[in-house]
Write a protein that holds these residues in place. Structure first.
Motif, PDB file in Angstrom:
ATOM      1  N   GLN A  31       0.831  -1.195   0.000  1.00  0.00           N
ATOM      2  CA  GLN A  31       0.000   0.000   0.000  1.00  0.00           C
ATOM      3  C   GLN A  31       0.874   1.257   0.000  1.00  0.00           C
ATOM      4  OE1 GLN A  31      -3.343   0.114  -0.156  1.00  0.00           O
ATOM      5  NE2 GLN A  31      -3.490   2.326   0.055  1.00  0.00           N
ATOM      6  N   MET A  32       1.972   1.213   0.769  1.00  0.00           N
ATOM      7  CA  MET A  32       2.887   2.359   0.790  1.00  0.00           C
ATOM      8  C   MET A  32       3.527   2.554  -0.578  1.00  0.00           C
ATOM      9  SD  MET A  32       4.919   2.051   4.376  1.00  0.00           S
ATOM     10  CE  MET A  32       5.673   3.655   4.395  1.00  0.00           C
ATOM     11  N   PHE A  33       3.925   1.433  -1.186  1.00  0.00           N
ATOM     12  CA  PHE A  33       4.561   1.492  -2.501  1.00  0.00           C
ATOM     13  C   PHE A  33       3.623   2.130  -3.521  1.00  0.00           C
ATOM     14  CE2 PHE A  33       5.522  -0.584  -6.612  1.00  0.00           C
ATOM     15  CZ  PHE A  33       6.818  -0.148  -6.769  1.00  0.00           C
ATOM     16  N   THR A  34       2.361   1.670  -3.533  1.00  0.00           N
ATOM     17  CA  THR A  34       1.382   2.255  -4.458  1.00  0.00           C
ATOM     18  C   THR A  34       1.219   3.733  -4.162  1.00  0.00           C
ATOM     19  OG1 THR A  34       0.203   0.278  -3.787  1.00  0.00           O
ATOM     20  CG2 THR A  34      -0.721   1.526  -5.595  1.00  0.00           C
ATOM     21  N   GLY A  35       1.122   4.064  -2.854  1.00  0.00           N
ATOM     22  CA  GLY A  35       0.950   5.456  -2.475  1.00  0.00           C
ATOM     23  C   GLY A  35       2.102   6.326  -2.942  1.00  0.00           C
ATOM     24  N   LEU A  36       3.325   5.799  -2.817  1.00  0.00           N
ATOM     25  CA  LEU A  36       4.492   6.580  -3.208  1.00  0.00           C
ATOM     26  C   LEU A  36       4.585   6.733  -4.712  1.00  0.00           C
ATOM     27  CD1 LEU A  36       7.208   5.174  -0.814  1.00  0.00           C
ATOM     28  CD2 LEU A  36       6.397   7.507  -0.887  1.00  0.00           C
ATOM     29  N   ARG A  37       4.138   5.698  -5.429  1.00  0.00           N
ATOM     30  CA  ARG A  37       4.309   5.744  -6.877  1.00  0.00           C
ATOM     31  C   ARG A  37       3.235   6.607  -7.527  1.00  0.00           C
ATOM     32  NH1 ARG A  37       5.659   0.626 -10.559  1.00  0.00           N
ATOM     33  NH2 ARG A  37       3.639  -0.069  -9.867  1.00  0.00           N
TER      34      ARG A  37
END
Lengths: 433, 283
Positions: free
Chosen positions: B236-242
């Protein structure tokens, strides 16, 4: 356990056989008894290892083997067009468009393939090798094949579907990739391609993989060097401070080590932004003009800064454990014999710390070269690694064979480095925390 | 290395400047992690310090991003996914890993080098390669996109850490203790749980913590192997950052930093206990 109790030559007289061999309590020769006990211990040890070994084999080694296999596997042509492949075997591309038997076989194969709706898959597969193959196979669909009258010659009717079928090219591609195993993906990964005439390198404008491999290696080396430059002084300080203060400073190294990779990457993403904290500070000090804020993210600088931060503990910890074993008295001895600080360090201390440098540098390099998350998030387009390309081929372009070939090449590279690491440090000496 | 009283001025300057350099490097290590903590309390959706924050005005700070994390269904389901996958994977790697480590340290294991290389390999192979291989293989056997598949993959990635820590603890283990137990009539199972296990427990727990954090932080493999139903916190963090970076990520990051501080403290306590048990002085 009644066996293996007799000691060295102190066995009582009745525990000897007629020929003078030592016997154990149950009357078997002592040698056999010991061998049996040893064997039992070995089996027991192996049985303890077996569950995990089986587990790792199934959940990890098999997937890796599958990937290696996929990088050369090419069943799709022979499975979709079995009859055509057989007919094409005796055909020579130099003799022009193949004859009627090939068209007959192809017609029969394509009827089956279109019915099973797998002809477009074959088209996409061949499109990796030669663009245009995908649309050619999509055009040759069930509706158009249905209009073919198989009592008439087939070649002109295929020409009506698409004039490409009346040229040598698609047939030559089919023949070239009809084998069940192909070096095609590996050649692509090395910016070459397999053509009917042999191996050729692709156009200069399309050569990306060799460049990408080089970029990955050069950026990883840059990261390794900056980790060494930053890690060496800190490791030296930690190794030479009194235990109490060293332990406190060690927390500053271990906390980043234990913090989630995503947390550290997001911290850098936030810090390095154009409106981020670092640019704000630089503007506030007056080093940078407000109108000319530095571009620190979505390029190679971003990747190098963030990854140096993330991998620095992996350099400091091995360096520290080696420096801890170098007696400080050696430096004092060197100085007492007239060496100045620099000579004492360079000629006496530094050579002894080289094993730590080797261990740390290889470890950081191995880790850096396979990184995916951080380059993806802070690297933009110029700061991405080969891993990002592998991920792209798996999830976006769906060219799994090429992804597998790139992955296999990366794996070979890492395994080579790992072998080197094992020679220098030894697997058993991997220390954590 | 203390500064000698007879040091020359050059040595004095170097001594202090060296410490300043080291201080700056340590600052570089810790600063990015520490700076996100105050930033996560920003009342405005910015990623830098607002003038209000710098003037320590109470109105410039808020816990809004934390409230978002605890109420937003995306983040909550991600958290629960992480909290169900990581313990399950840890359980598998600890139980299998401890047994194997005991077998490996008995000194009787056949093909020790080769077996060790295979068991450690998940730690060495770059994650993207493991992820690619597992994606291909698990889709073949129908495990791709399942909770079980992700747990299996994470367990495999965690076992090397268990092997390494438990083997290290067993180096200091006195084998005559198990023989003494056997001599007094205890069976192998009883010897293991009553004698061996309590002594190697610190190693087992720290191995377990490593395995837990490996799974809890892992994103590459789950990105490929998981489906939307297995979306974990790092994912979820990865998606948020991307995609659209939201300040909630900073709140999550702060919570994760707190978690790592707790883990680090636990490990340190375990290390000291283990050294005390082995009769070495804690240092």
């Amino acid at each position: 356990m009644a066996d293996a109790t007799a000691g060295d030559g102190i066995a009582p007289e009745e525990n000897r056989s007629a020929s003078g061999l030592l016997l154990s309590a149950d009357g078997t020769p002592l040698k056999n008894s010991i061998a049996r006990a040893e064997r039992r211990a070995r089996i027991r040890a192996f049985l303890l290892i077996l569950p995990l070994l089986a587990f790792v084999m199934v959940s990890f080694i098999a997937p890796i083997a599958d990937m290696l296999f996929r990088s050369v596997e090419n069943d799709i042509v022979a499975d979709t067009l079995p009859r055509t492949v057989v007919e094409l075997q005796d055909w020579d591309p130099a003799s022009g468009v193949p004859g009627e038997p090939v068209f007959e076989a192809f017609y029969a194969d394509m009827l089956d393939a279109t019915e099973a709706k797998i002809h477009t898959r074959l088209g996409s597969r061949l499109n990796y090798e030669e663009s245009g193959m995908s649309s050619l196979f999509r055009k040759t669909n069930a509706r158009r094949l249905g209009r073919i009258d198989d009592t008439q010659p087939l070649a002109p009717q295929f020409e009506k579907i698409d004039e490409d079928w009346a040229t040598v090219e698609p047939w030559a591609i089919l023949k070239t990739f009809s084998a069940r195993y192909t070096p095609g993906y590996f050649l692509q990964a090395a910016d070459m391609k397999l053509t009917p005439e042999g191996v050729e390198s692709v156009d200069e404008t399309q050569q990306i993989y060799i460049k990408l491999f080089w970029r990955t290696i050069i950026l990883s080396l840059t990261i390794t060097c900056s980790c060494l430059l930053l890690g060496y002084p800190v490791a030296w300080l930690l190794a030479n401070l009194p235990m109490k203060s060293a332990n406190i400073l060690m927390i500053l190294v271990l906390l980043p080590f234990w913090t989630s990779l995503l947390v550290r990457t997001s911290a850098w993403k936030v810090l390095l932004q154009e409106q981020g904290v670092i640019n704000d500070i630089l503007v506030w000090i007056g080093l940078v003009n407000d109108g000319a804020r530095l571009v620190l993210i979505n390029n190679q600088i971003g990747t190098v800064i963030a990854m140096t931060h993330i991998l620095l503990p992996f350099m400091i910890l091995p360096l520290y454990s080696v420096m801890k074993t170098i007696p400080p008295s050696y430096l004092r001895a060197a100085k007492s014999m007239g060496a100045n600080d620099w000579v004492a360090f360079w000629r006496v201390y530094f050579p002894q710390s080289i094993p730590g440098i080797g261990a740390g540098a290889i470890l950081v390099f191995i880790l850096a070269i396979g990184y995916y998350i951080t380059p993806e998030l802070v690297g933009g387009t110029s700061g991405t690694f080969i891993s990002n390309r592998i991920a792209f081929h798996i999830s976006t372009s769906l060219n799994w064979g090429l992804a597998a070939a790139l992955g296999s090449l990366l794996l070979i590279l890492v395994m080579g480095l790992y072998w080197l690491y094992d020679k220098i440090v030894g697997i058993d000496n991997v220390k954590l925390g | 290395m203390a500064l000698q009283p007879y040091a020359s001025p050059v040595q004095r300057v170097w001594y202090y400047s060296f410490r300043v350099i080291c201080g700056l490097i340590l600052f570089f290590l810790i600063f990015p992690i520490m700076v996100i903590i105050p930033l996560s309390f920003n009342a405005l959706p910015y990623f830098t310090f607002t003038p209000g924050m710098l003037a320590f005005e109470a109105s410039a700070y808020s816990t809004e991003h934390y409230r978002d994390f605890f109420t937003n269904s995306d983040w909550q389901s991600a958290m629960w996914n992480s909290l169900s996958i990581a313990p399950a994977a840890t359980l598998v790697s600890v139980s299998l890993g401890t047994l194997a480590a005991i077998g490996l340290s008995s000194g009787k294991a056949p093909f020790r080098g080769a077996i060790m290389a295979i068991l450690i390999s998940p730690m060495i192979v770059p994650l993207i390669i493991s992820a690619a291989g597992m994606y291909f293989f698990y889709s073949r056997v129908g495990l791709q996109g399942t909770w079980f598949g992700v747990v299996l993959a994470h367990a495999a990635l965690g076992t090397p850490f268990v092997i390494i820590t438990v083997t290290a603890t067993l180096v200091g283990f006195d084998r005559s203790l198990t023989r003494a137990a056997a001599n007094m009539g205890a069976g192998p199972v009883r010897t293991f749980f009553k004698v061996q296990m309590p002594l190697i427990l610190p190693g087992v727990i720290s191995g377990g913590l490593f395995a837990f954090i490996t799974s809890f932080d892992e994103v590459v493999v789950v990105l490929f192997l998981g489906s939307a139903g297995q979306k974990t916190l790092p994912w979820q963090m990865f998606t948020g950052l991307r995609e659209q970076i939201s300040p909630t990520i900073l709140a999550v990051a702060t919570l994760l930093v707190t978690l790592s501080i707790i883990l680090l403290a636990t490990l340190e306590i375990l290390r000291r206990r283990s050294e005390r048990l082995r009769g070495m002085s804690p240092g």
